[in-house]
Design an enzyme around this catalytic site. Structure first.
Site, mmCIF file in Angstrom:
data_model
loop_
_atom_site.group_PDB
_atom_site.id
_atom_site.type_symbol
_atom_site.label_atom_id
_atom_site.label_comp_id
_atom_site.label_asym_id
_atom_site.label_seq_id
_atom_site.Cartn_x
_atom_site.Cartn_y
_atom_site.Cartn_z
ATOM 1 N N VAL A 41 0.846 -1.186 0.000
ATOM 2 C CA VAL A 41 0.000 0.000 0.000
ATOM 3 C C VAL A 41 0.883 1.237 0.000
ATOM 4 C CG1 VAL A 41 -1.771 1.291 1.238
ATOM 5 C CG2 VAL A 41 -1.790 -1.209 1.265
ATOM 6 N N CYS A 56 -11.467 -3.155 -0.351
ATOM 7 C CA CYS A 56 -12.732 -3.517 0.302
ATOM 8 C C CYS A 56 -12.577 -3.621 1.813
ATOM 9 C CB CYS A 56 -13.227 -4.843 -0.271
ATOM 10 S SG CYS A 56 -14.654 -5.525 0.586
ATOM 11 N N CYS A 61 -15.696 -1.239 1.170
ATOM 12 C CA CYS A 61 -16.953 -1.824 1.622
ATOM 13 C C CYS A 61 -17.094 -1.971 3.133
ATOM 14 C CB CYS A 61 -17.149 -3.234 1.045
ATOM 15 S SG CYS A 61 -16.406 -3.550 -0.539
ATOM 16 N N LYS A 64 -16.985 1.289 5.247
ATOM 17 C CA LYS A 64 -18.123 2.081 4.767
ATOM 18 C C LYS A 64 -19.416 1.580 5.377
ATOM 19 C CE LYS A 64 -20.182 0.540 1.288
ATOM 20 N NZ LYS A 64 -20.231 0.971 -0.107
ATOM 21 N N LYS A 65 -19.594 0.251 5.335
ATOM 22 C CA LYS A 65 -20.830 -0.319 5.865
ATOM 23 C C LYS A 65 -20.918 -0.111 7.367
ATOM 24 C CE LYS A 65 -24.663 -2.656 5.219
ATOM 25 N NZ LYS A 65 -24.879 -4.111 5.265
ATOM 26 N N TYR A 199 -21.084 6.897 -6.138
ATOM 27 C CA TYR A 199 -21.592 6.291 -4.907
ATOM 28 C C TYR A 199 -20.650 6.535 -3.731
ATOM 29 C CZ TYR A 199 -18.493 2.195 -5.277
ATOM 30 O OH TYR A 199 -17.411 1.364 -5.345
ATOM 31 N N GLU A 203 -22.222 8.191 -0.485
ATOM 32 C CA GLU A 203 -22.236 7.370 0.741
ATOM 33 C C GLU A 203 -21.513 8.100 1.869
ATOM 34 O OE1 GLU A 203 -22.578 2.821 -1.089
ATOM 35 O OE2 GLU A 203 -20.627 3.621 -0.508
ATOM 36 N N ALA A 341 -14.990 -9.381 -8.409
ATOM 37 C CA ALA A 341 -13.571 -9.728 -8.428
ATOM 38 C C ALA A 341 -13.341 -11.121 -7.838
ATOM 39 C CB ALA A 341 -12.760 -8.689 -7.647
ATOM 40 N N HIS A 467 -45.174 -10.823 4.677
ATOM 41 C CA HIS A 467 -45.782 -9.627 5.250
ATOM 42 C C HIS A 467 -45.517 -9.571 6.740
ATOM 43 C CE1 HIS A 467 -48.586 -6.300 5.245
ATOM 44 N NE2 HIS A 467 -49.226 -6.838 6.261
ATOM 45 N N GLU A 472 -41.617 -7.367 -0.040
ATOM 46 C CA GLU A 472 -42.847 -7.911 -0.636
ATOM 47 C C GLU A 472 -43.446 -6.945 -1.654
ATOM 48 O OE1 GLU A 472 -46.559 -7.991 1.602
ATOM 49 O OE2 GLU A 472 -45.590 -6.854 3.226
#
Lengths: 494, 144
Positions: A41, A56, A61, A64-65, A199, A203, A341, A467, A472
């Site tokens: 890196v 990621c 990802c 971020k999540k 995005y 985000e 990937a 439901h 749905e």
């Protein structure tokens, strides 16, 4: 040089220890290959670096999540009051940024460690060095301390991914951060300007705003370019409702540092030619990502298939050099997503070492944008479908809906919307599904499998919903755009 | 049950012996202070070759449950005269992690006379820790 006796150090050398590279490496080892993985890196302009696992895990990802979830939980605390929870001092509820980043970084470090242990257990040689080609079968890895290591491999996989692009304006590199830095930022970001409305930009602006850091977004052309624009406008509409400032048709001009330490950003509205400026604590550049192919010295390998933006053109992940492959974000014209990937990497390894013949299917890959109100989709956008088939050959079913849980805290349902883009002719095969609402990723995932099976509107409408859920609503679709009828719901259960 | 476990777990000991490399040896003296393991040699000297049984705690700074378990182990083991505690930071001791097949932290391995006699993964409650400590601190008496 390829060794004269034909023996290489490795059967496969993977440059890049991210989602694609690692998946391919591990599958190759399953098939009996000797594998080495290089990962390195280069620090971001602000000096941020991270461990093994790729974008990621470290700056994509996963963090971020987690931050998106932190933002949602903050809002949930307020909503809980409407449900009867007794929350003392509601007005004093605020985020502790360093506690948040510490938890997130601790999790990332645990994943880095498990990844390293896994590579070792699978007897994959891990080299923490920056790889480049010396010749088609030889790679030179340069370590952090400058020392170099040479290795030869029968097959080489380029899985180097990409890094954030910085606009060439004064102050960008010196004062601005990117998604590389935000998840480990050593101080609360404060009032933030996000440049870019793909995005990543949306985000980040979304969770920062929800965490209590006022966010402003500069949009050069349109938000979520490439995505269905009607859905994109619902996403941005919701963000504006939540307090995010969006400036359309604006490009950044400069960023300068004030004596106070804050940043003054200037931007231009390209339509009105008006200039604006404002002061921020943080400026986050989210103006796209570029593939890390330049530092690979591809000329030495003879790899010529590069697109104009530096990505590798490789239809079946194979470059013009038969034993050199590419997978992941570095590939031209493929979705830049971790599961893509991973899947492609695995299939590639099987073709390389197990005589398999299955190729990656890049069509109908589901994805989700994790903005405060999420947008999940699979298949074609309405625009692309219209281009490809002609709108007279399409039938678009749509509906607004009201999640049951939103009523009690009186959450605004204005942007809770979904649609199915289908062929007009019976049985009306579905070309694309689009959903804006809570847990959009969870809603869309199952439908991705349905699309793969060629689901039709007839089948969808004959599916009985669960439901009460938001998913749905797909089974309840029955109003077409063409009919002009009101797509707003009357009430639930009818 | 324990001997069956010992059979299966004996091989790491042989593997560990093969890992001995010439490295700087820390000179901290082992009374009842917790052993902070920095390398394989230190582990062999102070844990495998220890007359007393040793509870080995695999620890990581980024691991929240470790931050609860490790201090607890220190609190319970340090006062005991016939049982030692060794802390192995997993980031600094990749070889040991591999040898003992540690896949998650916190992990606790109990070693007596160079043999692994018990192992548990994850944060366990005080009762389990106390049981382990009682068994280990009585072990010396049983074996002699």
């Amino acid at each position: 040089m390829a060794p004269i006796d034909g023996t290489f150090d490795y059967d496969l050398a993977v440059i890049g220890g991210g989602s694609g590279g690692l998946a391919c490496a591990k599958e190759a080892v399953n098939q009996g290959a000797r594998v080495a993985v290089l990962d390195y890196v280069t620090p971001s302009p602000q000096g941020t670096k991270w461990g093994l696992g790729g974008t990621c895990v470290n700056v994509g990802c996963i963090p971020k999540k987690l931050m998106h979830q932190a933002a949602i939980l903050g809002e949930s605390i307020h909503e809980a009051v409407a449900y009867g929870w007794q929350v003392p001092s509601l007005d004093q509820i605020k985020i502790n940024w360093s506690a948040l980043t510490e938890s997130v970084q601790n999790h990332i470090k645990s994943v880095n460690w498990v990844t390293r242990v896994d590579l070792r257990d699978k007897k994959i040689d891990y080299i923490n060095g920056l790889g480049e080609f010396k010749d088609p079968h030889t790679i030179i890895a340069t370590m952090k301390n400058g020392s170099k290591k040479e290795l030869t491999a029968k097959n080489i996989l380029i899985a180097v991914g990409g890094r954030p692009h910085y606009p060439e304006i004064p102050g960008a590199l010196e004062y601005c951060i990117s998604s590389d830095d935000i998840f480990s930022l050593g101080h609360p970001p404060g009032k933030t300007l996000v440049v870019g409305a793909g995005y990543i930009g949306l985000e980040c602006a979304g969770f920062l705003n929800s965490l209590g850091y006022p966010a402003t977004v500069l949009i050069r052309s349109v938000p979520l370019r490439g995505f269905d624009q009607q859905m994109a406008s619902m996403v941005t509409s919701e963000m504006e409702m939540k307090g995010v400032q969006l400036h359309h048709k604006c490009i950044p001009l400069s960023v300068e540092k004030l004596e106070s330490g804050q940043l003054k950003a200037k931007w231009l509205n390209t339509e009105t030619q008006e200039q604006f400026e404002d002061t921020f604590d943080t400026v986050l550049m989210a103006t796209g990502r570029y593939a890390l192919t330049e530092q690979l010295n591809l000329d030495a390998a003879g790899v010529k298939t590069l697109s104009s933006n530096g990505k590798i053109v490789a239809e079946t992940e194979q470059t013009n050099v038969p034993h050199i492959y590419a997978v992941g974000d570095v590939l031209e014209g493929r979705p830049e997503l971790t599961p893509v990937a991973i899947h492609a990497g695995r299939l590639l390894a099987r073709r390389m070492f197990a005589g398999a013949t299955q190729y990656m299917d890049y069509e109908n890959v589901a994805t989700t944008v994790f903005t405060p109100l999420e947008y999940g989709c699979v298949g074609l956008s309405e625009e692309t479908a219209a281009q490809r088939y002609g709108s007279e050959n399409l039938e678009v079913y749509h509906a607004y809906y009201k999640p049951t849980e939103f009523f009690i805290p009186q959450r605004n349902i204005r942007n809770c919307y979904l649609k199915a883009v289908a062929l007009r002719e019976a049985p009306q095969r579905i070309l694309g599904l689009h959903f804006v609402g809570p847990v959009a990723g969870e809603v869309i995932q199952g439908f991705a499998a349905a699309i793969k099976c060629g689901i039709t509107m007839e089948q969808l409408m004959n599916t009985v919903g669960i439901h009460p859920t938001v998913a749905e609503e797909f089974t309840r679709l029955n109003i077409t755009k063409r009919s002009g009828k009101d797509p707003n719901p009357a009430s639930c259960c009818s | 049950m324990c001997s069956a476990m010992c059979q299966g777990l004996k091989s790491p000991v042989r593997r560990l012996a093969n890992l001995r490399k010439a490295k700087n040896i820390s000179t901290s003296i082992v009374h009842n202070e917790t052993i902070l393991v920095k390398n394989n040699d230190e582990f062999v000297h102070k844990v495998m070759n220890n007359e007393k049984p040793v509870i080995v705690n695999f620890h990581a700074e980024w691991c929240e449950p470790c931050k609860i378990l490790t201090p607890k182990l220190k609190e319970l083991v340090e006062p005991l005269p016939n049982l030692d505690l060794a802390i192995v930071d997993v980031e600094e001791n990749a070889d040991l992690v591999h040898t003992f097949e540690v896949k998650a932290v916190p992990a606790v391995i109990a070693i007596s006379n160079g043999l692994v006699v018990d192992k548990f993964i994850g944060l366990v409650d005080t009762d389990m820790i106390n049981n382990l400590i009682d068994r280990m601190s009585n072990k010396k008496k049983d074996d002699s």
